[in-house]
Every structure is written in C-alpha cells, then in structure tokens.
Design a protein around this motif. Structure first.
Motif, PDB file in Angstrom:
ATOM      1  N   LEU A 336       0.827  -1.208   0.000  1.00 18.63           N
ATOM      2  CA  LEU A 336       0.000   0.000   0.000  1.00 18.63           C
ATOM      3  C   LEU A 336       0.861   1.258   0.000  1.00 18.63           C
ATOM      4  CD1 LEU A 336      -3.031  -0.788   2.322  1.00 18.63           C
ATOM      5  CD2 LEU A 336      -2.821  -1.037  -0.141  1.00 18.63           C
ATOM      6  N   TYR A 337       1.941   1.266   0.779  1.00 20.71           N
ATOM      7  CA  TYR A 337       2.804   2.447   0.796  1.00 20.71           C
ATOM      8  C   TYR A 337       3.437   2.691  -0.586  1.00 20.71           C
ATOM      9  CZ  TYR A 337       3.017   4.648   5.397  1.00 20.71           C
ATOM     10  OH  TYR A 337       2.726   5.391   6.518  1.00 20.71           O
ATOM     11  N   THR A 338       3.740   1.612  -1.307  1.00 19.19           N
ATOM     12  CA  THR A 338       4.253   1.777  -2.660  1.00 19.19           C
ATOM     13  C   THR A 338       3.211   2.426  -3.553  1.00 19.19           C
ATOM     14  OG1 THR A 338       5.776  -0.099  -2.496  1.00 19.19           O
ATOM     15  CG2 THR A 338       5.075   0.536  -4.705  1.00 19.19           C
ATOM     16  N   ARG A 339       1.971   1.995  -3.420  1.00 23.24           N
ATOM     17  CA  ARG A 339       0.887   2.591  -4.205  1.00 23.24           C
ATOM     18  C   ARG A 339       0.680   4.058  -3.825  1.00 23.24           C
ATOM     19  NH1 ARG A 339      -3.650  -1.894  -5.459  1.00 23.24           N
ATOM     20  NH2 ARG A 339      -2.258  -3.663  -5.814  1.00 23.24           N
ATOM     21  N   PHE A 340       0.741   4.349  -2.517  1.00 22.67           N
ATOM     22  CA  PHE A 340       0.625   5.741  -2.081  1.00 22.67           C
ATOM     23  C   PHE A 340       1.717   6.596  -2.731  1.00 22.67           C
ATOM     24  CE2 PHE A 340      -1.118   4.147   2.264  1.00 22.67           C
ATOM     25  CZ  PHE A 340      -2.396   4.037   1.747  1.00 22.67           C
ATOM     26  N   ALA A 341       2.945   6.069  -2.718  1.00 23.18           N
ATOM     27  CA  ALA A 341       4.077   6.827  -3.258  1.00 23.18           C
ATOM     28  C   ALA A 341       3.903   7.095  -4.746  1.00 23.18           C
ATOM     29  CB  ALA A 341       5.381   6.065  -3.008  1.00 23.18           C
ATOM     30  N   MET A 342       3.470   6.083  -5.491  1.00 22.18           N
ATOM     31  CA  MET A 342       3.283   6.252  -6.928  1.00 22.18           C
ATOM     32  C   MET A 342       2.195   7.283  -7.224  1.00 22.18           C
ATOM     33  SD  MET A 342       3.620   2.233  -8.009  1.00 22.18           S
ATOM     34  CE  MET A 342       3.163   2.527  -9.722  1.00 22.18           C
ATOM     35  N   ALA A 343       1.132   7.264  -6.429  1.00 24.00           N
ATOM     36  CA  ALA A 343       0.057   8.241  -6.609  1.00 24.00           C
ATOM     37  C   ALA A 343       0.530   9.644  -6.266  1.00 24.00           C
ATOM     38  CB  ALA A 343      -1.139   7.863  -5.746  1.00 24.00           C
ATOM     39  N   MET A 344       1.341   9.776  -5.219  1.00 25.93           N
ATOM     40  CA  MET A 344       1.861  11.081  -4.828  1.00 25.93           C
ATOM     41  C   MET A 344       2.777  11.654  -5.895  1.00 25.93           C
ATOM     42  SD  MET A 344       2.687  10.377  -0.801  1.00 25.93           S
ATOM     43  CE  MET A 344       1.372   9.965   0.361  1.00 25.93           C
ATOM     44  N   GLU A 345       3.684  10.811  -6.419  1.00 22.54           N
ATOM     45  CA  GLU A 345       4.598  11.297  -7.450  1.00 22.54           C
ATOM     46  C   GLU A 345       3.823  11.719  -8.694  1.00 22.54           C
ATOM     47  OE1 GLU A 345       8.788   9.788  -9.213  1.00 22.54           O
ATOM     48  OE2 GLU A 345       7.043   8.600  -9.810  1.00 22.54           O
ATOM     49  N   ALA A 346       2.806  10.921  -9.068  1.00 21.22           N
ATOM     50  CA  ALA A 346       1.994  11.282 -10.228  1.00 21.22           C
ATOM     51  C   ALA A 346       1.279  12.610 -10.000  1.00 21.22           C
ATOM     52  CB  ALA A 346       0.983  10.181 -10.518  1.00 21.22           C
ATOM     53  N   SER A 347       0.753  12.806  -8.783  1.00 20.50           N
ATOM     54  CA  SER A 347       0.076  14.056  -8.457  1.00 20.50           C
ATOM     55  C   SER A 347       1.022  15.244  -8.573  1.00 20.50           C
ATOM     56  CB  SER A 347      -0.515  13.980  -7.050  1.00 20.50           C
ATOM     57  OG  SER A 347      -1.066  15.213  -6.656  1.00 20.50           O
ATOM     58  N   ASP A 348       2.261  15.062  -8.116  1.00 16.39           N
ATOM     59  CA  ASP A 348       3.235  16.148  -8.202  1.00 16.39           C
ATOM     60  C   ASP A 348       3.594  16.482  -9.648  1.00 16.39           C
ATOM     61  OD1 ASP A 348       3.258  16.350  -5.473  1.00 16.39           O
ATOM     62  OD2 ASP A 348       5.101  15.189  -5.180  1.00 16.39           O
ATOM     63  N   ARG A 349       3.384  15.518 -10.544  1.00 18.20           N
ATOM     64  CA  ARG A 349       3.612  15.770 -11.977  1.00 18.20           C
ATOM     65  C   ARG A 349       2.354  16.292 -12.668  1.00 18.20           C
ATOM     66  NH1 ARG A 349       5.523  10.327 -12.051  1.00 18.20           N
ATOM     67  NH2 ARG A 349       3.705   9.845 -13.353  1.00 18.20           N
ATOM     68  N   GLY A 350       1.272  16.443 -11.879  1.00 14.50           N
ATOM     69  CA  GLY A 350       0.017  16.886 -12.453  1.00 14.50           C
ATOM     70  C   GLY A 350      -0.736  15.789 -13.159  1.00 14.50           C
ATOM     71  N   GLU A 351      -0.453  14.536 -12.797  1.00 10.78           N
ATOM     72  CA  GLU A 351      -1.091  13.389 -13.425  1.00 10.78           C
ATOM     73  C   GLU A 351      -1.853  12.575 -12.382  1.00 10.78           C
ATOM     74  OE1 GLU A 351       1.978  11.178 -15.322  1.00 10.78           O
ATOM     75  OE2 GLU A 351       2.707  12.878 -16.512  1.00 10.78           O
ATOM     76  N   LEU A 353      -3.019   8.309 -11.474  1.00  8.65           N
ATOM     77  CA  LEU A 353      -2.878   6.894 -11.801  1.00  8.65           C
ATOM     78  C   LEU A 353      -4.269   6.297 -11.938  1.00  8.65           C
ATOM     79  CD1 LEU A 353      -0.014   5.778  -9.371  1.00  8.65           C
ATOM     80  CD2 LEU A 353       0.158   6.400 -11.777  1.00  8.65           C
ATOM     81  N   ASN A 354      -4.646   5.953 -13.132  1.00 13.76           N
ATOM     82  CA  ASN A 354      -5.988   5.416 -13.354  1.00 13.76           C
ATOM     83  C   ASN A 354      -6.051   3.904 -13.208  1.00 13.76           C
ATOM     84  OD1 ASN A 354      -7.102   7.990 -13.977  1.00 13.76           O
ATOM     85  ND2 ASN A 354      -6.223   7.855 -16.034  1.00 13.76           N
ATOM     86  N   ASP A 355      -4.906   3.244 -13.242  1.00  8.68           N
ATOM     87  CA  ASP A 355      -4.889   1.781 -13.206  1.00  8.68           C
ATOM     88  C   ASP A 355      -4.337   1.239 -11.889  1.00  8.68           C
ATOM     89  OD1 ASP A 355      -2.353   2.719 -13.611  1.00  8.68           O
ATOM     90  OD2 ASP A 355      -1.794   1.227 -15.113  1.00  8.68           O
ATOM     91  N   CYS A 356      -4.397   2.030 -10.858  1.00  4.64           N
ATOM     92  CA  CYS A 356      -3.824   1.631  -9.559  1.00  4.64           C
ATOM     93  C   CYS A 356      -4.788   2.007  -8.445  1.00  4.64           C
ATOM     94  CB  CYS A 356      -2.475   2.323  -9.355  1.00  4.64           C
ATOM     95  SG  CYS A 356      -1.719   2.016  -7.739  1.00  4.64           S
ATOM     96  N   TRP A 357      -5.388   1.011  -7.804  1.00  7.28           N
ATOM     97  CA  TRP A 357      -6.280   1.301  -6.688  1.00  7.28           C
ATOM     98  C   TRP A 357      -5.477   1.373  -5.385  1.00  7.28           C
ATOM     99  CZ3 TRP A 357      -6.277  -1.954  -2.585  1.00  7.28           C
ATOM    100  CH2 TRP A 357      -5.882  -3.282  -2.777  1.00  7.28           C
ATOM    101  N   TYR A 358      -5.961   2.148  -4.460  1.00  5.39           N
ATOM    102  CA  TYR A 358      -5.404   2.218  -3.104  1.00  5.39           C
ATOM    103  C   TYR A 358      -6.476   2.830  -2.203  1.00  5.39           C
ATOM    104  CZ  TYR A 358      -4.590   7.126  -4.303  1.00  5.39           C
ATOM    105  OH  TYR A 358      -4.750   8.429  -4.700  1.00  5.39           O
ATOM    106  N   PRO A 359      -6.411   2.596  -0.902  1.00  6.40           N
ATOM    107  CA  PRO A 359      -7.412   3.191  -0.011  1.00  6.40           C
ATOM    108  C   PRO A 359      -7.177   4.689   0.140  1.00  6.40           C
ATOM    109  CG  PRO A 359      -5.811   1.929   1.257  1.00  6.40           C
ATOM    110  CD  PRO A 359      -5.511   1.673  -0.194  1.00  6.40           C
ATOM    111  N   GLY A 360      -7.917   5.460  -0.628  1.00  6.89           N
ATOM    112  CA  GLY A 360      -7.732   6.899  -0.633  1.00  6.89           C
ATOM    113  C   GLY A 360      -8.786   7.623   0.182  1.00  6.89           C
TER     114      GLY A 360
END
Length: 388
Positions: A336-351, A353-360
């Motif tokens: 889950l922390y890996t998924r959180f990190a990937m979502a955070m990095e994508a957000s910082d790029r203004g993007e 992740l549409n293919d990655c679920w996580y408890p948001g």
C-alpha cells in the motif's frame, strides 16, 4: 514482481506525526514506507512529550533539528526548507486525525492517515474537497488490503469465476478485550473513550477493515440499506460497543453481514471475508493471508497459494519472494505504501494513476459513513436505515 528497484525518480521526503516509542503501529508504518525505497524519513513530531519524541526520532536516524515538539511547528518549519517534507503519516489517536489531516493538506502535503479519517461524514467531505482543491493524495491505512490474495479475489470476481454475487459474509472478531484490559493498558484505554475514539469502538476500529476489503473485491456493488445491533458486554465501555452485528442489502440484490467484536474469547484475530456467487465461493482469512479458499459447486475445494503461476497476473505484480514462502503484514503495508508513493509522485507531476487502486480519501469517507449509519441504526433500536 517487486525486487526493490526504485519505482520513483527520488524518494518522497516524509515525516510522521505520532508513531513514537510505545506506539502500536508506528513501526509498521516505518517498515512499510522504507522497505521499497519510496520514502525517506526526514522529520517527525513523534510524541506528545517533545523531549521523548526527540530522543526517539534521533534513535530512528532523524536529525535532532528536525524532531519537532508538535505537528504545527513541524509544518511551519519544514515549509521554510528547500528540502522540506512532501508527505506526512498520521499515527495518533482517532480524535486528532481530522485536525492534523486538515492542517497537513493546507500546508500542501500529501497525507497517509490511520483510520478513521475523522468522526463525521461532514468532516470527511470537507477533507475530500480540500484534498481535491490542493491536488494532494490522502491514503488511509487499511493495511490488510495490501495482501496479494485480495487482488486475486478481486480479479476472480471481475472475470466472473464466481458467477453472480449473492452473499458477502465478513467478520473481524478477536478475543483480546473480552475483559476490561483497558484499565491497565493506555493504548487500549483511549479506544473506549468516546471523546478520543469517536462514536464507536469495534465498528470503526475493526469492522471497517473487512468492509474496505469487500469494497476492493467488489467495487461495483454499493450498500442500499443496513441494520445494526451493538452491545457493550464489558459495561464500563458503554456507550461504545465491544460487539456488533450489521446486516446489509446491496444495490445488485446481494446481502451481507459483518460481525465486529473484541470479545470473541479465544480468537486470535478472526478477520475473514467470504464472497458467495451463483457458481462458486471464495474465502480469505487474515491468519492465513497467503491463501485463498476457492470452492466451486460440485467440485473439490481448492486452496490457492500466493505467488503461484496459476494466479491472475495482477495478483503476482506485488510478489516479492515467489511461491512457497510466507509473506505477512509488513509486506501488505509495503504494497500500500508503494501505491501511495506512486500516486503522490503522479500528483506532483500533475497526473493521476488510473490503473492503480489504493485506499484513498474516498475509502476514508466511506468508512466514516458506514460507522455513522451503523450507529444510527443501533441507537434507534436496531432498525433498517437507508444508507446515507
């Protein structure tokens, strides 16, 4: 397969609020975040006692000048640094989550928060709006959902292996609080204090875990109405419950049950979920998290094991050590922390992740909403209520 190579260009500069010496969950957060090199722990307000927090922080290799007396000071001082924190995990008692999460979002930080996100749906919606306005990721630590066989179950249901879904049976019912252990245990005492824990005990503390797992497995069905009965068998816990039964009806015609309890004497953990379809059933038990029981009507029962080639590819993506070896809670949280990190990095790029679920943030809101509806039903005589 996860082999430890970097998924992010640079680790996310990360801090913790709470999670210091004596914390039940702080070590799990740190182990999960640091395992795959996605986060770097650079700051913290680890304890309500500033000196104790500083001492602890230095013992986990945080520079003394970045061990802060409280979260407000940390957010203010880190904002002044070029290398200031980008994300924060909140590992404090329930009653503080809303305030700290709101402050973190207003400071422009990504957030990973222990559940419950807050106490009311109104507060949760406010945080959801704020997160969207700030374009920040909020992750909720429903850590059990990171086990690989949860993904296998999700794929089996999506691909129709079970047929039409009819019944969802859930429970999280351990026995460790079958007596008033909170009298001598500070980490349990606050959980039965409404001022700190909120409007429920086991419904929010335990029941929301299998509830979220069901949402991962069954993302396309929603609760229409529910009925809840709750009890305080250890009377000093009243008005908070230590046992509760919830019946649910879903919008596709399926039905569900969820038993939340800390007085199931003799049970170690007792978290299970069984999904029953028109053709087959699956069952997952968190005391045997590397296995998924698969029962097809008219055929011998099967036990599916984590890491094996016969699983769907999606459930192998987060495998670390191949089949036959057991993985556990630390790996689940790391996923889950890996998924959180990937979502955070994508957000910082203004993007996104549409293919990655996580408890948001939506999962946090749904957990609060479910508890509110359960309490409303139980406190009005265990009546059926429309899900609001």
């Amino acid at each position: 397969m996860i082999n430890g190579e970097k998924k992010l260009q640079n680790p996310i500069r990360w801090a913790m609020v709470g999670g210091g010496r004596g914390s039940q969950i702080g070590y799990v957060h740190r182990s999960a975040a640091l395992r795959d090199q996605n986060f770097q722990l650079v700051a913290g307000a680890f304890d309500i006692d500033p000196e104790r927090g500083k001492d602890f922080g230095m013992n986990v290799h945080v520079s003394p000048e970045r061990c802060y007396p409280d979260y407000k000071t940390m957010f203010e001082e880190e904002a002044k640094r070029e290398d200031g924190i980008q994300a924060v995990s909140i590992a404090t008692p329930n009653g503080t989550h809303y305030e700290i999460c709101r402050a973190a979002l207003n400071a422009g930080l990504h957030v990973i928060c222990e559940k419950p996100l807050c106490f009311t749906t109104e507060q949760a919606k406010e945080l959801e709006t704020l997160a969207k306005t700030k374009d920040r990721v909020v992750g909720i630590t429903y850590g059990y959902a990171g086990h690989q066989m949860i993904e296998q179950a999700r794929q089996m249901i999506e691909k129709g292996d079970l047929g039409e879904i009819r019944i969802v049976n859930m429970q999280f019912a351990h026995g460790f609080h079958s007596e008033a252990v909170e009298a001598d245990n500070p980490s349990t005492k606050w959980r039965v204090d409404p001022k700190i824990a909120g409007p429920s005990y086991v419904l929010g503390d335990l029941g929301t875990h299998p509830l979220y797992i069901s949402e991962v497995m069954l993302p396309n069905i929603k609760i229409k109405r529910l009925m809840c009965s709750r009890q305080s068998f250890v009377k000093s816990r009243s008005p908070l419950e230590d046992n509760a039964y919830t019946l649910m009806e879903y919008d596709n015609g399926a039905v569900g049950t969820l038993w939340s309890s800390c007085v199931n004497a003799g049970s170690m953990h007792g978290q299970k979920i069984r999904v029953i379809g028109s053709k087959a059933s699956i069952e997952w038990w968190d005391e045997h998290p590397n296995q998924l029981k698969y029962e097809v009507q008219g055929k011998p029962a099967q036990i599916l094991d984590r890491g094996m080639d016969y699983l769907y590819p999606e459930s192998l993506a987060e495998d670390r050590i191949s089949g036959g070896h057991s993985e556990g809670l630390f790996e689940a949280w790391s996923n889950l922390y890996t998924r959180f990190a990937m979502a955070m990095e994508a957000s910082d790029r203004g993007e996104k992740l549409n293919d990655c679920w996580y408890p948001g943030i939506e999962a946090g809101l749904e957990g609060v909403r479910w508890v509110e509806n359960c309490v409303r039903s139980a406190d009005n005589g265990a009546i059926w209520v429309e899900y609001q």
